[in-house]
Scaffold this motif. Structure first.
Motif, PDB file in Angstrom:
ATOM      1  N   GLU A 138       4.293  16.695  31.643  1.00 53.59           N
ATOM      2  CA  GLU A 138       4.997  15.423  31.481  1.00 53.59           C
ATOM      3  C   GLU A 138       5.482  14.854  32.808  1.00 53.59           C
ATOM      4  O   GLU A 138       5.548  13.637  32.982  1.00 53.59           O
ATOM      5  CB  GLU A 138       6.171  15.596  30.516  1.00 53.59           C
ATOM      6  N   ILE A 139       5.832  15.734  33.754  1.00 56.43           N
ATOM      7  CA  ILE A 139       6.316  15.242  35.052  1.00 56.43           C
ATOM      8  C   ILE A 139       5.195  15.183  36.083  1.00 56.43           C
ATOM      9  O   ILE A 139       5.440  14.907  37.260  1.00 56.43           O
ATOM     10  CB  ILE A 139       7.464  16.127  35.590  1.00 56.43           C
ATOM     11  N   ASP A 140       3.954  15.459  35.663  1.00 59.65           N
ATOM     12  CA  ASP A 140       2.795  15.439  36.571  1.00 59.65           C
ATOM     13  C   ASP A 140       2.941  16.448  37.705  1.00 59.65           C
ATOM     14  O   ASP A 140       2.687  16.130  38.876  1.00 59.65           O
ATOM     15  CB  ASP A 140       2.590  14.034  37.146  1.00 59.65           C
ATOM     16  N   ALA A 141       3.335  17.662  37.364  1.00 62.74           N
ATOM     17  CA  ALA A 141       3.463  18.719  38.370  1.00 62.74           C
ATOM     18  C   ALA A 141       2.088  19.099  38.921  1.00 62.74           C
ATOM     19  O   ALA A 141       1.071  19.008  38.230  1.00 62.74           O
ATOM     20  CB  ALA A 141       4.144  19.942  37.759  1.00 62.74           C
ATOM     21  N   ASP A 142       2.066  19.540  40.167  1.00 60.62           N
ATOM     22  CA  ASP A 142       0.823  19.975  40.808  1.00 60.62           C
ATOM     23  C   ASP A 142       0.504  21.430  40.497  1.00 60.62           C
ATOM     24  O   ASP A 142      -0.646  21.851  40.638  1.00 60.62           O
ATOM     25  CB  ASP A 142       0.931  19.825  42.332  1.00 60.62           C
ATOM     26  N   VAL A 143       1.526  22.193  40.087  1.00 54.66           N
ATOM     27  CA  VAL A 143       1.334  23.617  39.840  1.00 54.66           C
ATOM     28  C   VAL A 143       2.427  24.123  38.907  1.00 54.66           C
ATOM     29  O   VAL A 143       3.539  23.592  38.897  1.00 54.66           O
ATOM     30  CB  VAL A 143       1.349  24.404  41.176  1.00 54.66           C
ATOM     31  N   PHE A 144       2.080  25.128  38.122  1.00 52.01           N
ATOM     32  CA  PHE A 144       3.024  25.827  37.250  1.00 52.01           C
ATOM     33  C   PHE A 144       3.230  27.201  37.882  1.00 52.01           C
ATOM     34  O   PHE A 144       2.300  27.998  37.948  1.00 52.01           O
ATOM     35  CB  PHE A 144       2.407  25.948  35.857  1.00 52.01           C
ATOM     36  N   ILE A 145       4.440  27.455  38.350  1.00 53.50           N
ATOM     37  CA  ILE A 145       4.758  28.746  38.961  1.00 53.50           C
ATOM     38  C   ILE A 145       5.640  29.528  37.995  1.00 53.50           C
ATOM     39  O   ILE A 145       6.695  29.047  37.578  1.00 53.50           O
ATOM     40  CB  ILE A 145       5.471  28.571  40.313  1.00 53.50           C
ATOM     41  N   LYS A 146       5.197  30.726  37.648  1.00 54.68           N
ATOM     42  CA  LYS A 146       5.944  31.549  36.693  1.00 54.68           C
ATOM     43  C   LYS A 146       6.499  32.783  37.399  1.00 54.68           C
ATOM     44  O   LYS A 146       5.750  33.623  37.902  1.00 54.68           O
ATOM     45  CB  LYS A 146       5.037  31.964  35.531  1.00 54.68           C
TER      46      LYS A 146
END
Length: 243
Positions: free
Chosen positions: A156-164
């Protein structure tokens, strides 16, 4: 010649933290020492100028799925779990503000005295203004994990990466705490992870990332400075890519 500081390889990041990581050496609650260290790591990343959004779980306080094993109704238990994430989000917000960061706590469940309601455009505007946005209360719906909430908010926020951020170094072929010979993956195709049945995150969250071709990085959040190294593109944790 003066060496120029490294530039981040990502402009906008969604960082999902394990709630259980806040336990430290305790059996329940929030260990202040751990909270402060995590806040310092996040502050170092925010100082680079990236747009940073956070989602934190609630496993150190309450796990809805576990409660159902004792007979609690699933939907009721899940709502309680969402409230646990808000408590953690409030603690993290306070720790970050003590580090000098501007923050906004956004909740999927209305609680106007302590958090803003989730409005996509407003959340993006906060990020554009350099505020760290903390998303609490999951998706606001039962039957969905905080991993799914994090994946949803990332898109939804147009993130470039998902870091977990987890409590292990990355993705293994099996649970490394049980299987000492488990194989560690430095990089991994998302399609291969699905074929092998690897538990990167719940399948709903993973599918959301797959459909959007959103890169995922899984790392040990207890390793000081690791988050900043990831931001600069250095090898750390497991990188999941899509074919």
């Amino acid at each position: 010649m003066t060496r120029q500081p490294k530039r981040p390889v990502y402009k906008r990041v969604l960082y999902k933290l394990s709630g259980a990581a806040l336990l430290g050496d305790q059996d329940f609650g929030i260990e202040g020492r751990v909270l402060k260290r995590l806040a310092v790591d996040i502050a170092d990343v925010a100082a680079t100028g990236v747009d940073l959004a956070l989602v934190i779980g609630g496993g150190n306080i309450f796990r809805g799925l576990n409660a159902t094993k004792t007979g609690m109704t699933r939907a009721h238990a899940d709502y309680m779990g969402m409230l646990a994430t808000v408590m953690n989000a409030m603690a993290l917000q306070d720790a970050l503000e003590q580090c000098g960061l501007a923050t906004r706590l956004v909740s999927s469940i209305e609680m106007k005295e302590i958090a803003e309601p989730f409005i996509r455009r407003r959340a993006i505007r906060h990020l554009e203004k350099g505020r760290v946005v903390i998303f609490g209360a999951g998706t606001g719906n039962p039957y969905f994990t905080t991993d799914t909430a994090a994946a949803l908010r990332a898109l939804e926020i147009d993130a470039d990466v998902f870091i977990k951020g987890t409590q292990v170094d990355g993705i293994y072929s099996a649970d490394p705490e049980i299987h000492k010979d488990a194989l560690y993956f430095a990089t991994l195709s998302g399609d291969e992870a699905i074929r092998q049945g690897l538990r990167v995150m719940d399948m709903t969250a993973f599918t959301l990332c797959q459909e959007a071709k959103l890169p995922i990085i899984v790392f040990n959040l207890h390793t000081q400075g690791q988050l900043l190294r990831i931001l600069h593109g250095e090898p750390a944790g497991t990188s999941v890519y899509w074919e």
